[in-house]
Each structure stands twice: as C-alpha cells, then as structure tokens.
Design a protein around this motif. Structure first.
Motif, mmCIF file in Angstrom:
data_model
loop_
_atom_site.group_PDB
_atom_site.id
_atom_site.type_symbol
_atom_site.label_atom_id
_atom_site.label_comp_id
_atom_site.label_asym_id
_atom_site.label_seq_id
_atom_site.Cartn_x
_atom_site.Cartn_y
_atom_site.Cartn_z
ATOM 1 N N THR A 242 78.574 -25.518 -86.474
ATOM 2 C CA THR A 242 79.895 -25.805 -85.914
ATOM 3 C C THR A 242 80.719 -24.530 -85.786
ATOM 4 O O THR A 242 80.716 -23.680 -86.669
ATOM 5 N N ASN A 243 81.449 -24.433 -84.682
ATOM 6 C CA ASN A 243 82.417 -23.358 -84.506
ATOM 7 C C ASN A 243 83.771 -23.995 -84.212
ATOM 8 O O ASN A 243 84.375 -24.602 -85.064
ATOM 9 N N VAL A 244 84.274 -23.913 -83.023
ATOM 10 C CA VAL A 244 85.527 -24.554 -82.642
ATOM 11 C C VAL A 244 85.183 -25.765 -81.800
ATOM 12 O O VAL A 244 84.106 -25.826 -81.201
ATOM 13 N N PRO A 245 86.088 -26.739 -81.681
ATOM 14 C CA PRO A 245 87.426 -26.799 -82.283
ATOM 15 C C PRO A 245 87.507 -27.615 -83.584
ATOM 16 O O PRO A 245 88.565 -28.120 -83.915
ATOM 17 N N TRP A 246 86.385 -27.744 -84.296
ATOM 18 C CA TRP A 246 86.396 -28.452 -85.574
ATOM 19 C C TRP A 246 85.858 -27.545 -86.679
ATOM 20 O O TRP A 246 84.840 -27.849 -87.320
ATOM 21 N N PRO A 247 86.521 -26.421 -86.947
ATOM 22 C CA PRO A 247 86.015 -25.475 -87.953
ATOM 23 C C PRO A 247 86.005 -26.042 -89.358
ATOM 24 O O PRO A 247 85.343 -25.491 -90.242
ATOM 25 N N GLU A 248 86.707 -27.149 -89.590
ATOM 26 C CA GLU A 248 86.713 -27.737 -90.927
ATOM 27 C C GLU A 248 85.327 -28.218 -91.345
ATOM 28 O O GLU A 248 85.037 -28.325 -92.550
ATOM 29 N N ILE A 249 84.451 -28.497 -90.375
ATOM 30 C CA ILE A 249 83.077 -28.881 -90.716
ATOM 31 C C ILE A 249 82.358 -27.713 -91.374
ATOM 32 O O ILE A 249 81.685 -27.866 -92.398
ATOM 33 N N ARG A 250 82.505 -26.546 -90.779
ATOM 34 C CA ARG A 250 81.866 -25.352 -91.370
ATOM 35 C C ARG A 250 82.460 -25.042 -92.739
ATOM 36 O O ARG A 250 81.727 -24.688 -93.673
ATOM 37 N N ARG A 251 83.769 -25.177 -92.887
ATOM 38 C CA ARG A 251 84.401 -24.873 -94.174
ATOM 39 C C ARG A 251 83.974 -25.850 -95.258
ATOM 40 O O ARG A 251 83.990 -25.528 -96.440
ATOM 41 N N GLU A 252 83.573 -27.059 -94.850
ATOM 42 C CA GLU A 252 83.165 -28.072 -95.822
ATOM 43 C C GLU A 252 81.770 -27.799 -96.388
ATOM 44 O O GLU A 252 81.415 -28.290 -97.458
ATOM 45 N N GLN A 253 80.995 -26.995 -95.685
ATOM 46 C CA GLN A 253 79.589 -26.845 -96.037
ATOM 47 C C GLN A 253 79.285 -25.477 -96.638
ATOM 48 O O GLN A 253 79.867 -24.462 -96.244
ATOM 49 N N MET A 400 87.504 -37.528 -94.813
ATOM 50 C CA MET A 400 87.983 -36.332 -94.145
ATOM 51 C C MET A 400 87.311 -35.123 -94.790
ATOM 52 O O MET A 400 86.980 -35.142 -95.981
ATOM 53 N N PRO A 401 87.096 -34.040 -94.035
ATOM 54 C CA PRO A 401 86.437 -32.851 -94.599
ATOM 55 C C PRO A 401 87.217 -32.276 -95.771
ATOM 56 O O PRO A 401 88.441 -32.291 -95.810
ATOM 57 N N GLU A 402 86.461 -31.767 -96.751
ATOM 58 C CA GLU A 402 87.057 -31.121 -97.906
ATOM 59 C C GLU A 402 86.322 -29.817 -98.171
ATOM 60 O O GLU A 402 85.120 -29.712 -97.948
ATOM 61 N N VAL A 403 87.026 -28.813 -98.633
ATOM 62 C CA VAL A 403 86.425 -27.505 -98.872
ATOM 63 C C VAL A 403 85.920 -27.442 -100.308
ATOM 64 O O VAL A 403 86.688 -27.642 -101.251
ATOM 65 N N PRO A 404 84.617 -27.178 -100.516
ATOM 66 C CA PRO A 404 84.102 -27.090 -101.887
ATOM 67 C C PRO A 404 84.636 -25.851 -102.598
ATOM 68 O O PRO A 404 84.945 -24.835 -101.973
ATOM 69 N N ARG A 405 84.736 -25.915 -103.903
ATOM 70 C CA ARG A 405 85.210 -24.777 -104.695
ATOM 71 C C ARG A 405 84.206 -23.634 -104.634
ATOM 72 O O ARG A 405 82.996 -23.843 -104.657
ATOM 73 N N LEU A 406 84.722 -22.421 -104.541
ATOM 74 C CA LEU A 406 83.907 -21.202 -104.596
ATOM 75 C C LEU A 406 82.789 -21.223 -103.552
ATOM 76 O O LEU A 406 81.661 -20.800 -103.808
ATOM 77 N N ARG A 407 83.122 -21.689 -102.350
ATOM 78 C CA ARG A 407 82.104 -21.814 -101.307
ATOM 79 C C ARG A 407 81.449 -20.463 -100.987
ATOM 80 O O ARG A 407 80.224 -20.353 -100.925
ATOM 81 N N ALA A 408 82.266 -19.424 -100.776
ATOM 82 C CA ALA A 408 81.727 -18.110 -100.426
ATOM 83 C C ALA A 408 80.823 -17.568 -101.530
ATOM 84 O O ALA A 408 79.769 -16.967 -101.260
ATOM 85 N N LEU A 409 81.229 -17.796 -102.781
ATOM 86 C CA LEU A 409 80.422 -17.326 -103.902
ATOM 87 C C LEU A 409 79.079 -18.052 -103.953
ATOM 88 O O LEU A 409 78.031 -17.438 -104.222
#
Length: 428
Positions: A242-253, A400-409
């Motif tokens: 996923t890129n735009v216009p639903w970037p929250e999908i990428r942030r959720e994963q 609804m999408p949620e961002v997991p903790r410490l995703r980048a790590l």
C-alpha cells in the motif's frame, strides 16, 4: 518486472503471459473500483463481474506485482496461528468463522483453477510443516489435535515418514495437510485476471491511484494520473504494498522481507530423492526455512531476509550451505534465480477487515498467508458488496487501522536479525 530480476525471479521467467491490459486514460463509471491487482482484488473482481456488476481494477504496476507474484507458492489452509489461538484472539463468532473459511481456502483456489482453466502448475499433494526437535514436534501435535477436532484432514507423520517424503533426515516429524498444495503464484494471479476480464471486469495496469473523494451524490471518484473511476464502492486490496491514499494500512503492518532462490532443475536421480511427491514444506524454526519444487523440478529454497546490500551475499551463502546440509545428496548447489518481497505482519498475526469510509472496504494483514486467504477474502468482499454477507455475518470484526508499538524497531529486528542468523547458520 521493471527490469529488476530480484523482484519476481523464477516466477516471471516461467509464468504464462499476462492478459493484455492498458493504462487508464479516461473517466469511466462503474459499480465498484478495486485498488490492487493481486489475489484479493482479482478474486473480488471475478466474483463481482460474474454477478453482473461493472468493475474496474486499478493496478499501480503489473498484475501480481506485489506479494501475489513473489511468494513461495504454498496454498495453505488456515493461518500461521494454531486454531485455538485464532479462536481465543478473535472470540465468538469470528474465530470459528474464519477457521472454517480459511480451512476451506485451498478448495476455493482449486475450484477457480479448474473452473477457469488457470495454467499455474497446481499440485494438490498437500504441504508438510516440518518439526525441528522435540519442541517443534510438540507444537505440531497440538496443531494436529486442534484441526482434527474440526474435521480437517491433517496427520502427524513420524521422522521416518517425513524423511521419505522430504528426502532429509533433519526433522523429528511433520504435519501433513492434504487440503493444501503448491502453485506457480504469478501464473495464478495472471489467470485470475484473465478470468475476471472474461467475465467483464476491466483491469488497468500502470495506473496508480493518487486520490479518492466522495461527491454529494455519494459516489466515489478514484483518481489516477491519467484517468478516474466513478464508483459506488471501493475495495482496497493493496495490503503490504500500500502507498496512497490509504497509508494507514502500511503503518499498521510490520514489513518483513522474505527471499527465495531457485536451483537449476534437479537430476532424475535427485527427483526421486528430494520431495518425490512435490509437497510444499516449511519448518518450525523462528527464522524458518521453506522449500518446494516447481514444474521443472527446480528446488525453490527460501527464508526471512532481503536480497539487498550485505543481505544479498549473506543470504545466498546461507542458502547454499543450508540446502546442502538438508540434502547432502544434492552436491554442488547452483542457483539460476533469486528474488524477494515483503510480508505484511499485524500486531497479533491476524488479518483485518477495515471500513475506511462509507462503502470503502478492505481486508489486509495476511501475515505470510496470501494465496488461499486472498482468494477467499476477495470472494467475501464481493459478497459483502452484493449484500449476501452483511456485517453480522462477516468472518472478521469491522475495525480501523492501528499502529503497532515500536513498528520500525521490529522491522529492523527482522531484517538485521535474519542476516545475523544466516551469517552463522548451517555452518556445522
């Protein structure tokens, strides 16, 4: 694809040609706009078109460009999680619903292949989840019990039976799932697209979506660089890509890389020794190994990691060592293709049903199980739009999408950890 031999590797070299598609260069009026030309989007398009709806699929690159054209090709039943873990995590009624749906997922894949004559080297001899040590065998025994309670044809094999089927004595046992099998994954995606187009769906390539807005008349306008689709519904089917216009999908994963190497075709002697039944395999290691054979009896050998930077040489050297350690009879290992892609992992390893806005829906977070779940969930999305599966009957709760903790790590942990594991792995 796009002059990158590491994107789709063997699958691009051996898949049937994709059906002829065009770039969207006009504004068209449809019932449903589907964003993403992978298994979910194409399955939904096929079922909607067969029901008489006007459908357009908008793919940013090419059919099967994302995970649908890069994966191992294992048509598995269920999820990575044990059935009872799925049930307890999702609760009633969703746990048992999703287990039933995805337990029957391979059957949906086989049915579409047969109905539409899809050329994708379908082998329906099952898969083997291979146990490493006593702890791995204990895990598989629990999986066997939990699936058999639900009437699934899964059976725990002992070490000798596993060795006969795999050609290696590295495992303490394996779980045979006769519902499952293997396919040429890019060939399957292209076949789904061809079937959807034959049913009346429009499929556009090189048409990335740049935005979507809703008019006062409550219709959506989905815009691309050169055109637009006006539709009553939108299905978002881009998942880990996923890129735009639903970037929250990428942030959720949590994005996890996975690579594969393919050897030259095995000799006739090795064909009787290594996976004579052509089952697809993976093991119980945390940094797992997967392997299977293709139509020409190439050994496709993979694990977690990205073939970029230092990872390219580290993972290749490990794959050579690991393949020879598992299969001493193989002799010198020579690879003729290498590729990798990204897996979208959710916080709890469960997929999500999202309603991003009124009449904008999607299922994402396949966690490395995309072929049969993508096919089945695509049909569910189509049935939801058609009104035959209301919210009360969905296999997943609406969220609804949620961002997991410490995703980048966590992403760094998988990428760097896989390199470290493979740098030292299979050296003894």
């Amino acid at each position: 694809m796009h002059n990158d031999t590491r994107s789709h590797g063997l699958w691009e070299l051996t898949a049937p040609n994709a059906p002829a598609t065009q770039v969207l260069r006009r504004t068209c009026r449809q019932d449903v706009a589907i964003v993403g030309g992978g298994y979910t989007g194409l399955s939904a398009a096929l079922h909607l078109a067969e029901a008489g709806l006007k459908v357009s699929v908008l793919e940013a690159f090419e059919i099967g460009y994302g995970a649908s054209g890069r994966n191992v090709g294992l048509v598995n039943a269920g999820l990575w999680m044990k059935p009872e873990d799925v049930k307890s995590s999702l609760g009633a009624p969703f746990g048992e619903r999703v287990l039933q749906l995805l337990g029957n997922g391979p059957a949906e894949v086989w049915s579409l292949i047969d109905k539409h004559g899809i050329d994708c080297d379908a082998v329906r001899n099952g898969t083997l989840h291979c146990a490493v040590g006593a702890s791995g065998l204990k895990d598989l025994k629990e999986r066997e019990e939990q699936w058999q309670i639900r009437g699934a044809p899964v059976h725990l094999l002992n070490a000798e039976e596993t060795a006969e089927r795999t050609g290696t004595r590295a495992y303490s046992g394996s779980l045979l799932d006769t519902r499952a099998g293997t396919i040429q994954p890019l060939g399957y995606a292209r076949g789904l697209a061809r079937a959807a187009m034959a049913a009346g769906a429009k499929v556009y390539r090189s048409s990335p979506v740049t935005g979507a807005e809703r008019s006062k008349g409550k219709r959506w306008t989905v815009r691309t660089e050169f055109g637009a689709v006006e539709a009553d519904w939108i299905i978002v089917a881009t998942d880990a890509y996923t890129n735009v216009p639903w970037p929250e999908i990428r942030r959720e994963q949590i994005s996890v890389p996975y690579f594969n190497f393919a050897t030259k075709p095995l000799s006739r002697e090795l064909q009787t020794s290594i996976l004579p039944g052509r089952e697809g395999c993976w093991d119980t290691r945390e940094v797992l190994i997967s392997y299977r054979l293709d139509r020409e009896r190439r050994l496709v050998f993979g694990s977690v990691g990205a073939l970029r930077g230092t990872g390219a040489s580290i993972h290749r050297a490990w794959a050579i060592r690991a393949a020879r350690k598992l299969f001493p009879q193989i002799g010198r290992v020579r690879f003729e293709a290498a590729w990798y892609g990204m897996i979208g992992m959710t916080r709890d390893h469960l997929p999500r049903f999202h309603r991003f806005a009124p009449r904008v829906v999607g299922i994402c977070g396949y966690n490395g199980r995309g072929i049969s779940p993508g096919t089945a969930f695509g049909r569910v999305l189509a049935d939801h739009i058609l009104g035959t599966v209301p919210d009360s009957d969905l296999p997943l709760p609406v969220s609804m999408p949620e961002v997991p903790r410490l995703r980048a790590l966590q992403e760094s942990y998988y990428a760097v950890g896989a390199q470290l594991a493979h740098f030292v792995g299979a050296r003894i």
